[in-house]
Design an enzyme around this catalytic site. Sequence first.
Site, short mmCIF file in Angstrom:
data_model
loop_
_atom_site.label_atom_id
_atom_site.label_comp_id
_atom_site.label_asym_id
_atom_site.label_seq_id
_atom_site.Cartn_x
_atom_site.Cartn_y
_atom_site.Cartn_z
N CYS A 1 -4.48 -7.27 -2.86
CA CYS A 1 -5.62 -7.51 -3.76
C CYS A 1 -5.56 -8.91 -4.37
CB CYS A 1 -5.62 -6.51 -4.89
SG CYS A 1 -5.93 -4.82 -4.41
N CYS B 1 -2.37 -2.67 -8.75
CA CYS B 1 -2.41 -3.97 -9.46
C CYS B 1 -2.14 -3.79 -10.95
CB CYS B 1 -3.75 -4.65 -9.24
SG CYS B 1 -3.91 -5.31 -7.57
N GLU C 1 -5.81 -9.85 -7.50
CA GLU C 1 -4.99 -9.98 -8.71
C GLU C 1 -3.53 -10.22 -8.36
OE1 GLU C 1 -7.11 -7.70 -7.75
OE2 GLU C 1 -7.72 -6.39 -9.37
N ASN D 1 -8.45 -11.47 -2.41
CA ASN D 1 -7.91 -10.40 -1.56
C ASN D 1 -7.77 -10.89 -0.12
OD1 ASN D 1 -10.80 -10.34 -1.60
ND2 ASN D 1 -10.83 -8.28 -0.76
N ILE D 2 -6.70 -10.45 0.52
CA ILE D 2 -6.43 -10.82 1.91
C ILE D 2 -6.16 -9.54 2.68
CG2 ILE D 2 -4.94 -12.14 3.47
CD1 ILE D 2 -4.38 -14.06 1.13
N GLU D 3 -7.10 -9.19 3.55
CA GLU D 3 -6.99 -7.92 4.28
C GLU D 3 -6.25 -8.10 5.60
OE1 GLU D 3 -10.98 -6.31 4.41
OE2 GLU D 3 -10.91 -5.90 2.24
N CYS E 1 -7.23 -2.05 -9.30
CA CYS E 1 -6.73 -0.78 -8.75
C CYS E 1 -5.42 -0.40 -9.45
CB CYS E 1 -6.53 -0.90 -7.24
SG CYS E 1 -5.04 -1.79 -6.75
#
Length: 131
Positions: free
Chosen positions: A53, A89, A55, A42-44, A86
């Site tokens: 996310c 995804c 995935e 995940n990369i926020e 989620c």
Amino acid sequence: MDYKELAQKAIDAKSKAVATYSNFHVGSAILTKAGKIYQGANIENSSYGLTICAERTAVFTAVLDGEREFEAVAIASDLDGFCSPCGACRQVLLDLCGKDVDIVLVDSKSNLRTYKLQELIPHSFGEENLK
Ligand code: THU
């Protein structure tokens, strides 16, 4: 097949997560039908809705490398229990991997639980509805 190696790749990818705001690190690994594995994390973003996310980074990376046939997607987090994908995804994986792809959840003790994507997104909307 036994998804131990795939699960370990998801666990390894977790260290690449950019979880600046949630501190919730997620790793993913996707297995192609030909046996190749791609990782994701995940990369926020400070504009929270732009976060992606684990995935989706994994499947998009694979697709950008020309892959379109997938066997399984593993997801690992630091939760004691399993981290399930989620809704967004699930929809993306449905379109790119199909309802029969295996979703392999990995808990913090490396226990695995495997579902068919169809079990996680029943009564779905998909490409067949647009024909
Ligand atoms: N997250 C994932 O990467 N995959 C999941 O299956 C659940 C949630 C991420 C998104 C966000 O960066 C953080 O976990 C908290 O929601």
